[in-house]
Design a protein around this motif. Sequence first.
Motif, PDB file in Angstrom:
ATOM      1  N   THR A  66       0.825  -1.213   0.000  1.00 36.75           N
ATOM      2  CA  THR A  66       0.000   0.000   0.000  1.00 36.75           C
ATOM      3  C   THR A  66       0.859   1.264   0.000  1.00 36.75           C
ATOM      4  N   ALA A  67       2.167   1.110   0.110  1.00 37.23           N
ATOM      5  CA  ALA A  67       3.086   2.269   0.078  1.00 37.23           C
ATOM      6  C   ALA A  67       4.392   1.809  -0.569  1.00 37.23           C
ATOM      7  N   LEU A  68       4.355   1.675  -1.878  1.00 43.01           N
ATOM      8  CA  LEU A  68       5.493   1.078  -2.596  1.00 43.01           C
ATOM      9  C   LEU A  68       6.660   2.056  -2.699  1.00 43.01           C
ATOM     10  N   ASP A  69       7.829   1.535  -2.442  1.00 42.82           N
ATOM     11  CA  ASP A  69       9.037   2.362  -2.517  1.00 42.82           C
ATOM     12  C   ASP A  69       9.653   2.234  -3.917  1.00 42.82           C
ATOM     13  N   PHE A  70       8.836   2.530  -4.928  1.00 43.01           N
ATOM     14  CA  PHE A  70       9.301   2.506  -6.313  1.00 43.01           C
ATOM     15  C   PHE A  70       8.836   3.804  -6.993  1.00 43.01           C
ATOM     16  N   PRO A  71       9.581   4.252  -8.004  1.00 44.52           N
ATOM     17  CA  PRO A  71       9.180   5.484  -8.696  1.00 44.52           C
ATOM     18  C   PRO A  71       7.926   5.284  -9.549  1.00 44.52           C
ATOM     19  N   ASP A  72       7.333   6.382  -9.958  1.00 45.36           N
ATOM     20  CA  ASP A  72       6.186   6.336 -10.876  1.00 45.36           C
ATOM     21  C   ASP A  72       6.614   5.676 -12.192  1.00 45.36           C
ATOM     22  N   ASN A  73       5.639   5.090 -12.870  1.00 49.21           N
ATOM     23  CA  ASN A  73       5.841   4.607 -14.254  1.00 49.21           C
ATOM     24  C   ASN A  73       7.021   3.644 -14.379  1.00 49.21           C
ATOM     25  N   HIS A  74       7.169   2.730 -13.428  1.00 46.19           N
ATOM     26  CA  HIS A  74       8.383   1.912 -13.349  1.00 46.19           C
ATOM     27  C   HIS A  74       8.195   0.499 -13.889  1.00 46.19           C
ATOM     28  N   PHE A  75       7.035  -0.097 -13.639  1.00 50.47           N
ATOM     29  CA  PHE A  75       6.842  -1.520 -13.953  1.00 50.47           C
ATOM     30  C   PHE A  75       5.944  -1.720 -15.174  1.00 50.47           C
ATOM     31  N   ASP A  76       6.189  -2.829 -15.866  1.00 47.73           N
ATOM     32  CA  ASP A  76       5.312  -3.223 -16.976  1.00 47.73           C
ATOM     33  C   ASP A  76       4.166  -4.103 -16.492  1.00 47.73           C
ATOM     34  N   VAL A  77       4.434  -4.856 -15.420  1.00 50.24           N
ATOM     35  CA  VAL A  77       3.402  -5.733 -14.849  1.00 50.24           C
ATOM     36  C   VAL A  77       3.418  -5.560 -13.331  1.00 50.24           C
ATOM     37  N   VAL A  78       2.255  -5.344 -12.747  1.00 46.19           N
ATOM     38  CA  VAL A  78       2.103  -5.465 -11.292  1.00 46.19           C
ATOM     39  C   VAL A  78       1.132  -6.606 -11.044  1.00 46.19           C
ATOM     40  N   PHE A  79       1.648  -7.629 -10.394  1.00 50.47           N
ATOM     41  CA  PHE A  79       0.918  -8.885 -10.198  1.00 50.47           C
ATOM     42  C   PHE A  79       0.709  -9.131  -8.706  1.00 50.47           C
ATOM     43  N   SER A  80      -0.357  -9.838  -8.383  1.00 52.81           N
ATOM     44  CA  SER A  80      -0.493 -10.405  -7.039  1.00 52.81           C
ATOM     45  C   SER A  80      -1.352 -11.651  -7.157  1.00 52.81           C
ATOM     46  N   SER A  81      -1.196 -12.561  -6.213  1.00 57.16           N
ATOM     47  CA  SER A  81      -2.050 -13.757  -6.217  1.00 57.16           C
ATOM     48  C   SER A  81      -2.468 -14.086  -4.797  1.00 57.16           C
ATOM     49  N   MET A  82      -3.736 -14.405  -4.640  1.00 56.99           N
ATOM     50  CA  MET A  82      -4.300 -14.764  -3.325  1.00 56.99           C
ATOM     51  C   MET A  82      -3.887 -13.751  -2.256  1.00 56.99           C
ATOM     52  N   PHE A  83      -3.875 -12.484  -2.633  1.00 58.81           N
ATOM     53  CA  PHE A  83      -3.365 -11.428  -1.763  1.00 58.81           C
ATOM     54  C   PHE A  83      -4.469 -10.481  -1.310  1.00 58.81           C
ATOM     55  N   LEU A  84      -5.278  -9.986  -2.255  1.00 58.82           N
ATOM     56  CA  LEU A  84      -6.254  -8.943  -1.910  1.00 58.82           C
ATOM     57  C   LEU A  84      -7.259  -9.414  -0.860  1.00 58.82           C
ATOM     58  N   ARG A 133       0.057   3.836  -9.973  1.00 57.38           N
ATOM     59  CA  ARG A 133       1.142   4.822  -9.968  1.00 57.38           C
ATOM     60  C   ARG A 133       2.447   4.230 -10.505  1.00 57.38           C
ATOM     61  N   VAL A 134       2.811   3.022 -10.052  1.00 60.95           N
ATOM     62  CA  VAL A 134       4.120   2.474 -10.433  1.00 60.95           C
ATOM     63  C   VAL A 134       4.109   1.797 -11.798  1.00 60.95           C
ATOM     64  N   LEU A 135       2.917   1.566 -12.355  1.00 64.20           N
ATOM     65  CA  LEU A 135       2.859   0.996 -13.709  1.00 64.20           C
ATOM     66  C   LEU A 135       3.221   2.070 -14.731  1.00 64.20           C
ATOM     67  N   ARG A 136       3.991   1.678 -15.725  1.00 67.50           N
ATOM     68  CA  ARG A 136       4.246   2.609 -16.819  1.00 67.50           C
ATOM     69  C   ARG A 136       3.007   2.647 -17.718  1.00 67.50           C
ATOM     70  N   PRO A 137       2.811   3.738 -18.446  1.00 73.97           N
ATOM     71  CA  PRO A 137       1.709   3.760 -19.417  1.00 73.97           C
ATOM     72  C   PRO A 137       1.852   2.585 -20.388  1.00 73.97           C
ATOM     73  N   GLY A 138       0.773   1.854 -20.588  1.00 73.78           N
ATOM     74  CA  GLY A 138       0.839   0.645 -21.409  1.00 73.78           C
ATOM     75  C   GLY A 138       1.129  -0.599 -20.599  1.00 73.78           C
ATOM     76  N   GLY A 139       1.370  -0.435 -19.292  1.00 73.41           N
ATOM     77  CA  GLY A 139       1.607  -1.580 -18.414  1.00 73.41           C
ATOM     78  C   GLY A 139       0.291  -2.182 -17.935  1.00 73.41           C
ATOM     79  N   VAL A 140       0.407  -3.335 -17.272  1.00 75.42           N
ATOM     80  CA  VAL A 140      -0.816  -4.058 -16.916  1.00 75.42           C
ATOM     81  C   VAL A 140      -0.819  -4.484 -15.449  1.00 75.42           C
TER      82      VAL A 140
END
Lengths: 391, 122
Positions: free
Chosen positions: A246-264, A281-288
């Motif tokens: 809920t408070a990721l220590d990564f810059p904006d627009n950084h990842f192509d994929v943000v994944f989670s499983s059995m987490f939410l 926020r951390v997904l780059r435009p065009g990321g999923v």
Amino acid sequence: MINQLNHDLRVAPTKDERARQEFVGALRSHVLGNMATHMRKHYHDRYAAKAEAKTGRDVHDAMQADAYFRYYSSIRYNAQEMVHRSIVPPIARVHGNINEAAAAISAETSSFAALDPELEIPRSVTDIDVHLTPGSYHTEYAENDVAAGARYDNSINVFAFNQMGKDTDDIGHTMSNYLRLTYPDFKPERILDCGCTVGHNTLPWKQTFPDAMVTGIDVSAPMMRYAAARAGSTGIDVNFAQMNATALDFPDNHFDVVFSSMFLHELPVKDIRAYLAEAFRVLRPGGVLLTMELPPNSNLGPYEQFYLDWDCYYNNEPFYKPFRDQDPSQLCGNAGFPADAFFEFQAPRYTYMSEAEFVKQLNEGASYDDHTGTLTDGLRWYGFGSWKNKE
Amino acid sequence: MTEIPLEGSGKRARFFPASGADESVSMMLELMSEVWTMRERIYALEQVAAESGLPLTEGIEAWRPSADQAEYLDQQRKTFIKSVLRSLEANHVPGLHLRRSLEAAAEADELGDLITDVASAA
């Protein structure tokens, strides 16, 4: 027979310890297979006509005093406790050795865990023994401890009686290959797995996308230490960090994929919203954003709602039903994802069939039924996600 | 290094209105687990013995434990009984790793309204 772990942190149970684990796995298979089938029929024969159930709660109300439901629930509850009781003794016996082995592997390999001793562990973890797990996910019993990770890793095959893949990583394989096969032109360079525990479903992302940099995060230090050593042992180059999703220590627009499983479903809804906003926020435009989860109640009939919500009432997972009562497309929309970019799907298990059969079943589609998200032969995993618009 | 706990904290769920029925189910399942474990071991024992040409059955009938062996069996038997009757052990008490019950947390409104619904239904 319960599959044994296939890496250097494997704990070798004695003959009797292994027999107890085999028994508990078989007991869970019996409860979630035979007894669940009988209970469904029992409900439809005795209660469905007069209950006029519209929701899972209505079915729960109709069934709560039923003797069969009491036995099903009581045996299932005990079986869950017995998973932990069968797993802890062999780990406790070699506790110091596992901690030393994990540290040695991490020192020798390139996989590492970046820990944050100042991180505040959320109360959804510290105040509840999630899944009836003694000490929950985060408790440490020694310096540089990995016991919580060892316990979790060793428990998966007993808990799931081999239904989560030979190396307990089917969810990761299924979801990463769903993405690869459905969007063949998409070539992710940076992939993040949130709430990844021991990284069992993180490693498949590196196997599916070998050129990508893959990172797993979790709030639990013992999980992260164990995950890094586990990855190092398998020779799959993935790094881990102790971090709150809920408070990721990564810059904006950084990842192509943000994944989670059995987490939410382990998070309060306010934290789910915060996580999805961070993912956006951390997904780059065009990321999923790609989320493997239990299916939302709105996709299921009343009995299936009731059946899956059992864990919320009786397995120390208080946020399970509140999550499943949400509309995933609204959650994504509220986080900033465009309304028309939402997708949801069911996928068969990738490691249980040929790729051709996997694609065939994906293309055929499936209705939501008692094979959706339940540990049974022919199960299908549920996933949803959204694309962040290209600028 | 502290001991890794076997038991979760907080109240166990109950499913039967009759006093003691839930504990009986726990005892039965623990017994099933131990009986199975024993059957599997005895089966292995018989197979290994047969493959090794050992006259095991006659030997077992004639065997008498030494003092040390008797002490070992005494200790094992006590552990076995404690395990089978674990649901009657009074160990669900406040301790180092106590988690508050869902009801208490809901009353204090510390985890939010979300779990009130769950706690009241369970």
